[in-house]
Write a protein that holds these residues in place. Structure first.
Motif, PDB file in Angstrom:
ATOM      1  N   GLN A 161       5.890 -22.753  -2.288  1.00 20.18           N
ATOM      2  CA  GLN A 161       4.998 -21.705  -2.772  1.00 20.18           C
ATOM      3  C   GLN A 161       5.319 -21.323  -4.218  1.00 20.18           C
ATOM      4  O   GLN A 161       4.417 -21.094  -5.040  1.00 20.18           O
ATOM      5  N   ALA A 162       6.636 -21.305  -4.543  1.00 19.34           N
ATOM      6  CA  ALA A 162       7.033 -20.969  -5.923  1.00 19.34           C
ATOM      7  C   ALA A 162       6.564 -22.052  -6.894  1.00 19.34           C
ATOM      8  O   ALA A 162       6.084 -21.758  -7.993  1.00 19.34           O
ATOM      9  N   GLU A 163       6.695 -23.310  -6.494  1.00 18.41           N
ATOM     10  CA  GLU A 163       6.230 -24.396  -7.367  1.00 18.41           C
ATOM     11  C   GLU A 163       4.716 -24.363  -7.536  1.00 18.41           C
ATOM     12  O   GLU A 163       4.196 -24.594  -8.632  1.00 18.41           O
ATOM     13  N   HIS A 168       0.127 -23.162 -10.832  1.00 18.64           N
ATOM     14  CA  HIS A 168      -1.109 -22.409 -11.032  1.00 18.64           C
ATOM     15  C   HIS A 168      -1.077 -21.625 -12.343  1.00 18.64           C
ATOM     16  O   HIS A 168      -2.065 -21.580 -13.091  1.00 18.64           O
ATOM     17  N   GLN A 169       0.101 -21.010 -12.624  1.00 16.45           N
ATOM     18  CA  GLN A 169       0.239 -20.262 -13.871  1.00 16.45           C
ATOM     19  C   GLN A 169       0.148 -21.196 -15.078  1.00 16.45           C
ATOM     20  O   GLN A 169      -0.464 -20.850 -16.102  1.00 16.45           O
ATOM     21  N   ALA A 170       0.740 -22.396 -14.942  1.00 16.45           N
ATOM     22  CA  ALA A 170       0.658 -23.370 -16.045  1.00 16.45           C
ATOM     23  C   ALA A 170      -0.788 -23.804 -16.268  1.00 16.45           C
ATOM     24  O   ALA A 170      -1.241 -23.945 -17.412  1.00 16.45           O
ATOM     25  N   HIS A 176      -6.495 -21.167 -20.667  1.00 15.80           N
ATOM     26  CA  HIS A 176      -6.619 -20.118 -21.683  1.00 15.80           C
ATOM     27  C   HIS A 176      -6.541 -20.718 -23.087  1.00 15.80           C
ATOM     28  O   HIS A 176      -7.330 -20.353 -23.979  1.00 15.80           O
ATOM     29  N   GLN A 177      -5.589 -21.636 -23.272  1.00 16.85           N
ATOM     30  CA  GLN A 177      -5.470 -22.295 -24.572  1.00 16.85           C
ATOM     31  C   GLN A 177      -6.725 -23.106 -24.888  1.00 16.85           C
ATOM     32  O   GLN A 177      -7.203 -23.127 -26.033  1.00 16.85           O
ATOM     33  N   ALA A 178      -7.287 -23.785 -23.871  1.00 15.82           N
ATOM     34  CA  ALA A 178      -8.515 -24.561 -24.090  1.00 15.82           C
ATOM     35  C   ALA A 178      -9.676 -23.638 -24.466  1.00 15.82           C
ATOM     36  O   ALA A 178     -10.476 -23.952 -25.355  1.00 15.82           O
TER      37      ALA A 178
END
Length: 345
Positions: A161-163, A168-170, A176-178
């Protein structure tokens, strides 16, 4: 002589002659066939039959499923233990089916006309057998206690779940950058379009100013040409006015009387001639721009001085329509022949 002897002998001679003729024809036919040349037919080409290569395929051995080693994790005290999820064993991979060997179709044998020389058979190429792949060594299975299986599954689920959250955050950061890059490109394109529109407006204004300047120059040139034409017309009018003061010769047919001369006063003169005599003379008139007779010159005399003087007075008292040239009145001169008939008493 017996009756049957004569026909029998004739029949036998005929038969012998027929047999001899048939034998002669057979002999000629046999001699012709023996001496006739047979046609030479071209020998057909026989294609070389290539050997058929057959390669044996070894079946692929199945690999046993890999056993995942699970590290030992120290158990942590948990108040409520979730139910462990059943571990689903991986399905064995299906065995690949061996490819069927396609046997080539037998080629039809050509009809041999002339037996070709036997060619040496090519040696078949040796079939290289693939090396067998080494079997992977099975990893040692880790034996776990029943008490620690549940703890390890929960820890693995938390790590997964942490990975997933990290991934998901990455992905969100990348999106966002795109979006930021897309917005920056849109702003740059908008700025470029604004610069192009500004440049286009500047070019249009420059073109408009050039057109106005060109129109102004054309108006100035047109005004200058009009002034030159006006000046030229004034000079022509001045020249025409100057030229109109010079007398212009006209014919008697171009003259039209406004007030014709009155020759009745000549009847009271003493002319000394006989009634019915015709007196001829010619005078030259000078007519101004208003049609008045300004001068009369006697060109020829009638022979009677009193008649000549009376004709000059009558012509000078008359009036003509003005002579014109180029639709303008001018001073004109005209020569008139005059005939006077002496009236009877």
């Amino acid at each position: 002589m017996p009756v049957n002897d004569l026909p029998r002998s004739k029949f036998s001679l005929t038969n012998i002659a027929a047999v001899l003729g048939v034998l002669a024809l057979h002999g000629l036919a046999t001699w012709g066939l023996a001496n006739a040349t047979s046609p030479n037919f071209p020998e057909p080409k026989i294609e070389e039959i290539k050997p058929i290569e057959i390669q044996l395929i070894t079946p692929i051995e199945e690999k046993p499923p890999e056993v995942v080693e699970i590290e030992k994790v120290e158990p942590t005290p948990i108040k409520s233990m979730p139910e462990p999820k059943p571990v689903v064993a991986p399905k064995p991979a299906p065995k690949p089916k061996p490819k069927p060997v396609v046997e080539p179709k037998p080629t039809p044998k050509p009809k041999p006309v002339v037996e070709p020389k036997p060619q040496p058979k090519p040696k078949p190429k040796p079939v290289v057998q693939p090396k067998p792949t080494p079997k992977p060594k099975p990893k040692p299975k880790v034996v776990q206690d029943d008490n620690t299986v549940t703890d390890n599954s929960f820890a693995l689920e938390q790590q997964r779940q942490a990975e997933l959250e990290k991934q998901h955050q990455a992905d969100l950061d990348k999106q966002h950058q795109a979006d930021l890059e897309k917005q920056r490109q849109a702003d740059l394109e908008k700025q470029r379009q604004a610069d192009l529109e500004k440049q286009r407006q500047a070019d249009l204004e420059k073109q408009r100013q050039a057109d106005l300047e060109r129109q102004r120059q054309a108006d100035l040139e047109r005004q200058r040409q009009a002034d030159l034409e006006k000046q030229r017309q004034a000079e022509l009018e001045k020249q025409r006015q100057a030229a109109s003061n010079t007398p212009v010769n006209f014919s008697a047919g171009q003259a039209s009387w406004r007030s014709a001369p009155n020759f009745r006063s000549l009847e009271r003169l003493r002319h000394g001639g006989k009634p019915g005599d015709v007196l001829k003379m010619a005078v030259t008139l000078t007519v101004d721009k208003k049609g008045n007779v300004t001068n009369v010159v006697k060109n020829s005399s009638s022979g009677n001085a009193a008649i000549d003087a009376g004709v000059v007075r009558a012509v000078k008292a008359s009036k003509l329509n003005p002579f014109t040239q180029n639709s303008s009145p001018v001073i004109g001169t005209i020569t008139l022949p005059i005939e006077y008939i002496i009236p009877g008493r």
